[in-house]
Design an enzyme around this catalytic site. Structure first.
Site, PDB file in Angstrom:
ATOM      1  N   ASP A   1       3.853  11.383  16.871  1.00  0.00           N
ATOM      2  CA  ASP A   1       2.648  10.576  16.723  1.00  0.00           C
ATOM      3  C   ASP A   1       1.813  11.172  15.590  1.00  0.00           C
ATOM      4  O   ASP A   1       1.609  12.393  15.543  1.00  0.00           O
ATOM      5  CB  ASP A   1       1.848  10.587  18.033  1.00  0.00           C
ATOM      6  CG  ASP A   1       0.506   9.902  17.847  1.00  0.00           C
ATOM      7  OD1 ASP A   1      -0.513  10.611  17.778  1.00  0.00           O
ATOM      8  OD2 ASP A   1       0.491   8.667  17.704  1.00  0.00           O
TER       9      ASP A   1
ATOM     10  N   ASP B   1       1.266  -0.412   0.869  1.00  0.00           N
ATOM     11  CA  ASP B   1       0.145  -0.799   0.010  1.00  0.00           C
ATOM     12  C   ASP B   1      -0.779  -1.707   0.829  1.00  0.00           C
ATOM     13  O   ASP B   1      -0.436  -2.848   1.129  1.00  0.00           O
ATOM     14  CB  ASP B   1       0.685  -1.542  -1.221  1.00  0.00           C
ATOM     15  CG  ASP B   1      -0.409  -1.942  -2.197  1.00  0.00           C
ATOM     16  OD1 ASP B   1      -0.054  -2.560  -3.228  1.00  0.00           O
ATOM     17  OD2 ASP B   1      -1.601  -1.654  -1.946  1.00  0.00           O
TER      18      ASP B   1
ATOM     19  N   GLU C   1      -0.482   0.996 -10.586  1.00  0.00           N
ATOM     20  CA  GLU C   1       0.040  -0.194  -9.892  1.00  0.00           C
ATOM     21  C   GLU C   1      -0.859  -1.380 -10.183  1.00  0.00           C
ATOM     22  O   GLU C   1      -0.419  -2.495 -10.399  1.00  0.00           O
ATOM     23  CB  GLU C   1       0.118   0.042  -8.377  1.00  0.00           C
ATOM     24  CG  GLU C   1       0.789  -1.098  -7.598  1.00  0.00           C
ATOM     25  CD  GLU C   1      -0.148  -2.236  -7.217  1.00  0.00           C
ATOM     26  OE1 GLU C   1      -1.376  -2.052  -7.295  1.00  0.00           O
ATOM     27  OE2 GLU C   1       0.357  -3.315  -6.855  1.00  0.00           O
TER      28      GLU C   1
HETATM   29  N1  DTR Z   1      -1.037  -6.422  -5.280  1.00  0.00           N
HETATM   30  C1  DTR Z   1      -1.543  -5.497  -4.276  1.00  0.00           C
HETATM   31  C2  DTR Z   1      -2.080  -6.238  -3.080  1.00  0.00           C
HETATM   32  C3  DTR Z   1      -1.073  -7.115  -2.457  1.00  0.00           C
HETATM   33  C4  DTR Z   1      -1.083  -8.466  -2.486  1.00  0.00           C
HETATM   34  N2  DTR Z   1      -0.002  -8.936  -1.787  1.00  0.00           N
HETATM   35  C5  DTR Z   1       0.706  -7.888  -1.341  1.00  0.00           C
HETATM   36  C6  DTR Z   1       1.870  -7.836  -0.595  1.00  0.00           C
HETATM   37  C7  DTR Z   1       2.407  -6.586  -0.282  1.00  0.00           C
HETATM   38  C8  DTR Z   1       1.764  -5.423  -0.694  1.00  0.00           C
HETATM   39  C9  DTR Z   1       0.577  -5.469  -1.445  1.00  0.00           C
HETATM   40  C10 DTR Z   1       0.060  -6.727  -1.747  1.00  0.00           C
HETATM   41  C11 DTR Z   1      -2.645  -4.668  -4.858  1.00  0.00           C
HETATM   42  O1  DTR Z   1      -3.691  -5.242  -5.187  1.00  0.00           O
HETATM   43  O2  DTR Z   1      -2.460  -3.454  -4.954  1.00  0.00           O
HETATM   44 ZN    ZN Z   2      -5.067  -3.798  -5.566  1.00  0.00          ZN
HETATM   45 ZN    ZN Z   3      -2.537  -2.046  -3.629  1.00  0.00          ZN
HETATM   46 CA    CA Z   4      -0.971   7.819  15.832  1.00  0.00          CA
END
Ligand code: DTR
Ligand code: ZN
Ligand code: ZN
Ligand code: CA
Ligand code: ZN
Length: 281
Positions: A3, A157, A131
């Site tokens: 955990d 993310d 990113e």
């Molecule tokens: N592009 C990512 C946020 C995000 C939007 N759709 C998804 C799906 C899966 C993971 C992340 C995301 C960002 O703004 O970092």
């Molecule tokens: Zn973002």
């Molecule tokens: Zn993100």
């Molecule tokens: Ca936990």
């Protein structure tokens, strides 16, 4: 699987928050806030015995950085890799996006080091730069041979959105099942994550033929009444109403989602890379 204490994850988020506050209010890639975030995580990993590498790359005339951490114990391959982007947008501290994934991954890595279980795979972690500028760090890593020998990449993310949904990436059936089965043990229903393809750091790995998976609690899309019925929270409101905003601070975190997803990450790592003996590990 162990955990993961959510208090430990929250402590890392508090550190990232104070780093942002001390560096112009954000942790955007190639800024001092990002460098301080990377050094915080690197320091913890080095102290725990990881072999860490800072991989620099240029984009838009700026120097950005990925942090790669290899756990030195166990077989040299095949590799299971887990990653989160560490950069925020310049508009704010990026505590949910993506301090949440970065902090949970750090705590899972520290737990692996602490438990030091017998491994069946090589375990590697990545914290990505840029990113938000178009998955530049993960793309650089993959284009420079980073996917070689990687049999699975798990991406985290946004995993603690204040009005959370529980979405599982549907890119690989077996990896999807690991997360779905875990949530079933919590009696938490899941939905498949549909908007993400091409939207986060799993994309370059998927394009290179690596099996990818992960979980996501939602961004600017609006939670439906059906989703509010199954998950709680507010129908008609965004999963994260502070997405890419200055209000993406430590108060923009749902700690139940943070806890559940931290534990889901540990569970997936243990399922994929830890030898399970008769008495379990
Ligand atoms: N592009 C990512 C946020 C995000 C939007 N759709 C998804 C799906 C899966 C993971 C992340 C995301 C960002 O703004 O970092
Ligand atoms: Zn973002
Ligand atoms: Zn993100
Ligand atoms: Ca936990
Ligand atoms: Zn996908």
């Amino acid at each position: 699987a162990p955990d993961i204490p959510v208090a430990n994850v929250s402590a890392h988020l508090n550190q990232l928050q104070s780093i942002a506050s001390g560096n112009g209010g954000n942790r955007a890639s190639a800024t001092s806030g990002y460098t301080a975030s990377l050094n915080y995580i690197k320091g913890k990993l080095d102290a725990a015995g990881y072999t860490t590498t800072v991989q620099n790359f240029t984009y838009n005339g700026q120097t950005h950085a990925n942090l790669i951490a290899n756990w030195p114990a166990g077989p040299t391959g095949p590799t299971v890799m887990l990653g989160s982007h560490l950069d925020s947008v310049s508009a704010g501290p990026g505590i949910n996006d993506n301090g949440s994934g970065s902090a949970a991954l750090l705590e899972v890595a520290l737990t692996l080091a602490d438990r030091n279980p017998t491994l069946t795979k090589h375990v590697r972690f990545g914290w990505w730069g840029a990113e938000e500028l178009g998955m530049r760090g993960s793309t650089h890593y993959v284009q420079n041979g980073g996917a070689a020998g990687v049999e699975a990449y798990l991406n985290f993310d946004m995993i603690a959105s204040p009005n959370p949904g529980y979405f599982v990436y549907d890119d690989d059936t077996a990896l999807e099942k690991i997360f779905k089965d875990y949530y079933a043990t919590l009696s938490v229903p899941t939905e498949i994550e549909t908007e993400g393809d091409g939207r986060s750091d799993h994309a370059p790995f998927k394009n290179a033929g690596v099996k990818v998976g992960g979980v996501f609690t939602g961004a600017s899309s609006v939670k439906s009444s059906a989703q509010a019925t199954k998950w709680g929270g507010a129908a008609g409101q965004a999963f994260d109403r502070c997405y890419h905003s200055a209000c993406d601070t430590t108060s923009n975190i749902n700690s139940t989602a943070l806890d559940r997803n931290s534990d889901a990450i540990a569970n997936a790592l243990w399922k994929l890379a830890v030898r399970s003996g008769p008495v379990g590990d």
